[in-house]
Design a protein around this motif. Structure first.
Motif, short mmCIF file in Angstrom:
data_model
loop_
_atom_site.label_atom_id
_atom_site.label_comp_id
_atom_site.label_asym_id
_atom_site.label_seq_id
_atom_site.Cartn_x
_atom_site.Cartn_y
_atom_site.Cartn_z
N LEU A 36 -5.53 0.33 -6.28
CA LEU A 36 -5.99 -0.94 -5.87
C LEU A 36 -5.21 -2.09 -6.76
O LEU A 36 -4.89 -3.03 -6.39
CB LEU A 36 -7.45 -1.07 -6.10
N ASP A 37 -5.17 -1.82 -8.07
CA ASP A 37 -4.32 -2.70 -8.97
C ASP A 37 -2.96 -3.00 -8.45
O ASP A 37 -2.45 -3.94 -8.52
CB ASP A 37 -4.41 -2.26 -10.47
N TYR A 62 -8.15 5.70 -8.33
CA TYR A 62 -8.37 4.90 -7.28
C TYR A 62 -7.95 3.48 -7.83
O TYR A 62 -7.67 2.71 -6.78
CB TYR A 62 -9.59 5.29 -6.48
N ASP A 63 -8.78 3.20 -8.85
CA ASP A 63 -8.58 1.58 -9.56
C ASP A 63 -7.18 1.22 -9.45
O ASP A 63 -6.90 0.28 -9.33
CB ASP A 63 -9.46 1.68 -10.63
N VAL A 94 -1.94 -2.45 -5.53
CA VAL A 94 -1.89 -3.26 -4.10
C VAL A 94 -1.97 -4.70 -4.43
O VAL A 94 -1.28 -5.49 -4.00
CB VAL A 94 -2.99 -2.62 -3.17
N ARG A 95 -3.00 -5.03 -5.47
CA ARG A 95 -3.58 -6.52 -5.62
C ARG A 95 -2.09 -7.07 -6.67
O ARG A 95 -2.40 -8.35 -6.74
CB ARG A 95 -4.63 -6.62 -6.47
N ARG A 111 0.82 -1.19 -0.04
CA ARG A 111 0.06 0.04 -0.16
C ARG A 111 0.75 1.24 0.02
O ARG A 111 0.42 2.36 -0.62
CB ARG A 111 -0.90 0.04 1.29
#
Length: 436
Positions: free
Chosen positions: A280-281, A276-277, A283-284, A42
């Motif tokens: 998240l991408d 924001y996506d 982080v994943r 993160r």
């Protein structure tokens, strides 16, 4: 002062952007001890996003080095055909030692793509060029950032833009097929109209995509701004001089950062969600989605300055006087008469969800080009496509490009050759064979 303040802010943020980039790598590099700390993914993702939000975006490259033609991969070399102070005419020349393929490519139609001078670089049409190269010889206009043009090169007006278009068309030759995307639909139509009025050969076809031929129809937020503010308002509120750290020092321009701000302001929620996506991408660990985000915004965030004279002329001629559709536009003292075009076939393309050029604005060209026989006039509506979808992405490749290719291929032997007509739903009434 606004331009100077922007430059000061950019200079201030530049070291922080680099620091964020380096720090992001500290938290995701496999050999770094920070990678194994709690929340490392993160932290790395947040720093990477901070880097992208604060960095300066340079002009991207086309980076088209090869293309597949009829199942054979051929090399592509980017060449400068003509260099003007405010624009370069680029040619993407294809090479192969496969003799049958070389013969096939020599017989393929020639296309001149007119990219918009409206804030983004011509590389925004990379997808357009890649598709066209499969079955065409391709040229494209590559506009120069006005802040990089020394002031002693003189001003650049809308009339000069029209003159550039005429020079480029003459250079490529009368066998050319012209494709104009967005803003240039108006000056391209003027250039071809003037050539027709003067008895010069005109292109075999002209394809106009998502442009403000008649900005009064289905006005968008962009149109409303241009129509509701006075010409003086634009001159006194959005025109600035280039700062001292560029070759164009002192030149009056409409800065690219203002245009970019306007682009983002049209859909702020969409951009916020996209960033924001992206976080998240990261982080994943979804590298494919993250890279797609980077590619899009590397292009979208790279903007150029426009010459003030050209920008103000466009506001007045296209969005306030509607001079083209009213029949009052004069270029260097000569009236623009689209009705004089008689031998060039016309295809207009609009996106169903286009929020920059509204429905009917591009299609209005048919009402002006009354000298072109009806059987050589075509229109195609792209269902579900926004502005960028008509020349880039899946809808362009799967829906729009086949229509454009079929249209060009069916008009390579003169006025009698046209047989394919695109209807409102995008279905052709009669398809012709593709070019050899």
């Amino acid at each position: 002062m606004l331009y100077q303040l922007y430059e000061a802010q950019r200079a201030l943020l530049s070291p922080f952007a680099e620091f964020a980039s380096a720090s992001s790598k500290l938290y995701n590099h496999p050999l770094s001890p920070f990678t194994h700390t709690p929340m490392a993914h993160r932290v790395s993702a947040g720093l990477d996003l901070m880097h992208r939000l604060s960095k300066e975006y340079e002009k991207p490259e086309f980076n088209i080095t090869s293309v597949t033609v009829s199942g054979v991969e051929v090399a592509v070399q980017e060449q400068v055909a003509i260099e003007k102070p405010f624009c370069r005419l680029l040619r993407f020349k294809r090479f192969t030692d496969n003799l049958p393929m070389l013969s096939e490519m020599k017989d393929q139609p020639t296309v001149l793509v007119i990219s918009p001078l409206s804030g983004h670089h011509s590389t925004l049409l990379r997808d357009t060029v890649m598709s066209l190269l499969q079955q065409h010889k391709v040229y494209i206009t590559d506009w120069t950032d006005a802040r990089m043009v020394p002031i002693d090169k003189g001003p650049f007006h809308l009339d000069d833009y029209v003159g550039y278009m005429q020079e480029f068309i003459r250079h490529v030759g009368p066998e050319v097929n012209v494709i104009s995307v967005c803003q240039p639909t108006v000056p391209v139509l003027a250039a071809i109209s003037l050539m027709a009025s003067n008895g010069e050969p005109t292109p075999r076809t002209m394809t106009m995509m998502g442009g403000p031929i008649d900005a009064r129809r289905s006005p968008t937020a962009v149109n409303n701004l241009a129509m509701n503010k006075s010409h003086d308002w634009f001159e006194h509120n959005v025109i600035y001089r280039v700062p001292v750290n560029y070759p164009g020092t002192g030149r009056r321009v409409y800065p690219g950062f203002l245009q970019h701000t306007g682009f983002v302001a049209m859909n702020p929620d969409r951009h916020l969600s996209s960033h924001y996506d992206y976080f998240l991408d990261l982080v994943r660990g979804d590298d494919e989605s993250a890279e797609a985000h980077r590619k899009f915004y590397d292009e979208y965030n790279a903007v150029l300055d426009m010459p003030a004279e050209y920008y103000l002329d466009t506001i007045k001629v296209v969005f306030q006087d509607f001079a083209l559709v009213n029949g009052t536009w004069e270029v260097n003292g000569q009236l623009v008469r689209p009705q004089d075009i008689t031998t060039t076939a016309l295809l207009t393309i609009e996106g169903e969800l286009d929020d920059i050029s509204g429905a009917g604005q591009t299609r209005a060209a048919h009402g002006l080009c009354t000298g072109i026989p009806k059987e050589r006039q075509f229109h195609y509506d792209v269902e579900g496509a926004g502005h960028y979808g008509i020349f880039s992405g899946r809808r362009w490749r799967e829906n729009v490009y086949p229509q454009v290719h079929a249209f060009i291929a069916s008009h390579q032997d003169g006025p009698a050759a046209g047989k394919g007509r695109a209807g409102r739903n995008g279905k052709t009434r009669r398809q012709t064979a593709t070019a050899a």
